[in-house]
Design a protein around this motif. Structure first.
Motif, PDB file in Angstrom:
ATOM      1  N   GLY A   1       0.982  -1.286  -0.032  1.00 24.23           N
ATOM      2  CA  GLY A   1      -0.111   0.032  -0.156  1.00 24.23           C
ATOM      3  C   GLY A   1       0.673   1.246  -0.080  1.00 24.23           C
ATOM      4  O   GLY A   1       0.456   2.364  -0.553  1.00 24.23           O
ATOM      5  N   GLU A   2       1.894   1.291   0.768  1.00 22.55           N
ATOM      6  CA  GLU A   2       2.784   2.447   0.751  1.00 22.55           C
ATOM      7  C   GLU A   2       4.325   1.970   1.050  1.00 22.55           C
ATOM      8  O   GLU A   2       4.560   0.978   1.893  1.00 22.55           O
ATOM      9  CB  GLU A   2       2.417   3.427   1.790  1.00 22.55           C
TER      10      GLU A   2
ATOM     11  N   ARG B   1       2.595   6.494  -2.054  1.00 21.74           N
ATOM     12  CA  ARG B   1       1.415   5.439  -1.797  1.00 21.74           C
ATOM     13  C   ARG B   1       1.032   4.907  -3.378  1.00 21.74           C
ATOM     14  O   ARG B   1       0.992   5.646  -4.216  1.00 21.74           O
ATOM     15  CB  ARG B   1       0.164   6.441  -1.349  1.00 21.74           C
TER      16      ARG B   1
ATOM     17  N   LEU C   1      -4.532  -2.734   7.512  1.00 22.33           N
ATOM     18  CA  LEU C   1      -3.171  -2.319   7.235  1.00 22.33           C
ATOM     19  C   LEU C   1      -2.097  -2.850   8.122  1.00 22.33           C
ATOM     20  O   LEU C   1      -2.220  -2.631   9.558  1.00 22.33           O
ATOM     21  CB  LEU C   1      -3.176  -0.551   7.133  1.00 22.33           C
TER      22      LEU C   1
ATOM     23  N   ARG D   1      -5.935  -7.197   1.858  1.00 20.38           N
ATOM     24  CA  ARG D   1      -7.580  -6.942   1.409  1.00 20.38           C
ATOM     25  C   ARG D   1      -8.442  -8.012   2.114  1.00 20.38           C
ATOM     26  O   ARG D   1      -9.536  -7.647   1.832  1.00 20.38           O
ATOM     27  CB  ARG D   1      -7.256  -6.931  -0.131  1.00 20.38           C
TER      28      ARG D   1
ATOM     29  N   THR E   1      -1.637   3.436  -5.729  1.00 21.79           N
ATOM     30  CA  THR E   1      -3.138   3.640  -5.924  1.00 21.79           C
ATOM     31  C   THR E   1      -3.882   2.872  -6.785  1.00 21.79           C
ATOM     32  O   THR E   1      -4.873   3.041  -6.970  1.00 21.79           O
ATOM     33  CB  THR E   1      -3.427   5.279  -6.177  1.00 21.79           C
TER      34      THR E   1
ATOM     35  N   ASN F   1       1.439  -3.035   4.146  1.00 18.23           N
ATOM     36  CA  ASN F   1       0.688  -3.753   3.348  1.00 18.23           C
ATOM     37  C   ASN F   1      -0.678  -3.751   3.725  1.00 18.23           C
ATOM     38  O   ASN F   1      -1.182  -3.693   4.856  1.00 18.23           O
ATOM     39  CB  ASN F   1       1.228  -5.267   3.785  1.00 18.23           C
ATOM     40  N   LEU F   2      -1.485  -3.808   2.418  1.00 12.56           N
ATOM     41  CA  LEU F   2      -2.928  -3.687   2.480  1.00 12.56           C
ATOM     42  C   LEU F   2      -3.144  -5.305   2.290  1.00 12.56           C
ATOM     43  O   LEU F   2      -2.800  -5.869   1.347  1.00 12.56           O
ATOM     44  CB  LEU F   2      -3.382  -2.953   1.320  1.00 12.56           C
TER      45      LEU F   2
END
Length: 297
Positions: A86-87, A247, A121, A147, A249, A144-145
């Motif tokens: 994620g970032e 980030r 997250l 999900r 996206t 880390n996302l």
């Protein structure tokens, strides 16, 4: 198996010693696409590919003393097939040398529940120090996302940490420059050799199970691509990048060129990455410049 917040926050990582050299710097540069462009504004980037006058890209901090894809271990309760980067937030305390002997100390710093639809997250904090002196070299926060893991806390605030402050977007004006960087079809395959072996980036079946059309480019490879663009126009001859926050996206795919939009100032360069053909946003962030005089790693 759902995330156990307290178990995940106390996950143990042994200190990881990592000796690296010029070949590792060159492999990393190839994994972020260096040397592919024919645009004179970008140049041949031989400084990242030729050992006789080699420079290390600052974003290489992402792979130094990297603990690997540890989320794949079932003990953590994470649906690893649906994890994406994620970032990344990288702080350099000195310029990276082309060789070094370092130790990475990693820990899970935050776990944030974004709800059943938003995912979870998980922030891994890695402090990199010189093995001989103990002096800090860099710090990397990877978000880390996950999900498939949102809603694990069932509304219990004690099991969800506050998220990191948002990374600022670029100024609301036209960019100062736009550089279009090619992405090879095998860029993700090369980048995997730096240590990130998440199968989402190489295996079509794994990508399909995760709901993706095809294997995707590593977010950290995109960070290196953005760093290459930023490095083309430093604010002064002796300035160096002391931090990169990015980030992600959108999903980037190997073989699809990326346009990097740049907004420059003496202190920082803001950037946005979009797919060159569709203009679909892929990432945004900011690189902070430091003045000359800091000691090299």
């Amino acid at each position: 198996m759902a995330i156990d917040y307290h178990r995940l926050r106390s996950a143990a990582f042994a200190p990881l010693r990592h000796a690296y050299g010029p070949d590792d710097c060159i492999l990393y540069a190839l994994g972020v696409g260096a040397g592919l462009s024919e645009d004179p504004a970008i140049g041949d980037e031989v400084e990242y590919l030729y050992e006789e006058r080699l420079k290390a890209l600052p974003s290489m901090a992402a792979v130094i003393a990297y603990p690997g894809f540890w989320m794949r271990d079932a003990v953590h309760g994470i649906d690893w097939r649906r994890v994406v980067n994620g970032e990344m937030r990288m702080t350099l305390f000195r310029q990276l040398a082309v060789s070094g002997d370092v130790i990475g100390h990693s820990r899970v710093a935050r776990v944030t529940d974004k709800g059943p639809r938003g995912g979870a997250l998980v922030v891994t904090e890695r402090s990199i120090v010189d093995a001989a002196t103990g002096q800090p070299v860099a710090r990397v926060d990877q978000v880390n996302l996950c999900r498939g893991d949102g809603g694990y806390s069932a509304g219990d605030a004690a099991q969800s940490d506050e998220a990191l402050p948002p990374i600022p977007r670029a100024p609301e004006r036209s960019p100062d420059d736009i550089l279009v960087l090619p992405v090879s079809r095998n860029q993700a395959a090369i980048y995997r050799l730096t240590g990130d072996r998440n199968p989402l980036h190489i295996d079509p079946q794994s990508a399909k199970l995760a709901g993706l059309d095809a294997p995707i480019l590593h977010g950290a490879s995109m960070a290196g691509l953005a760093a290459r663009a930023v490095m083309r126009t430093p604010p002064s001859a002796h300035a160096w990048v002391g931090g990169i926050d990015i980030r992600f996206t959108g999903m980037a795919y190997p073989g699809r060129a990326v346009a990097v939009e740049l907004w420059r100032s003496p202190e920082a360069t803001s950037f946005r990455c979009v797919e060159a053909d569709s203009h679909r946003e892929l990432a945004f962030g900011v690189a902070a410049w430091q003045s000359a005089g800091s000691m090299e790693a």
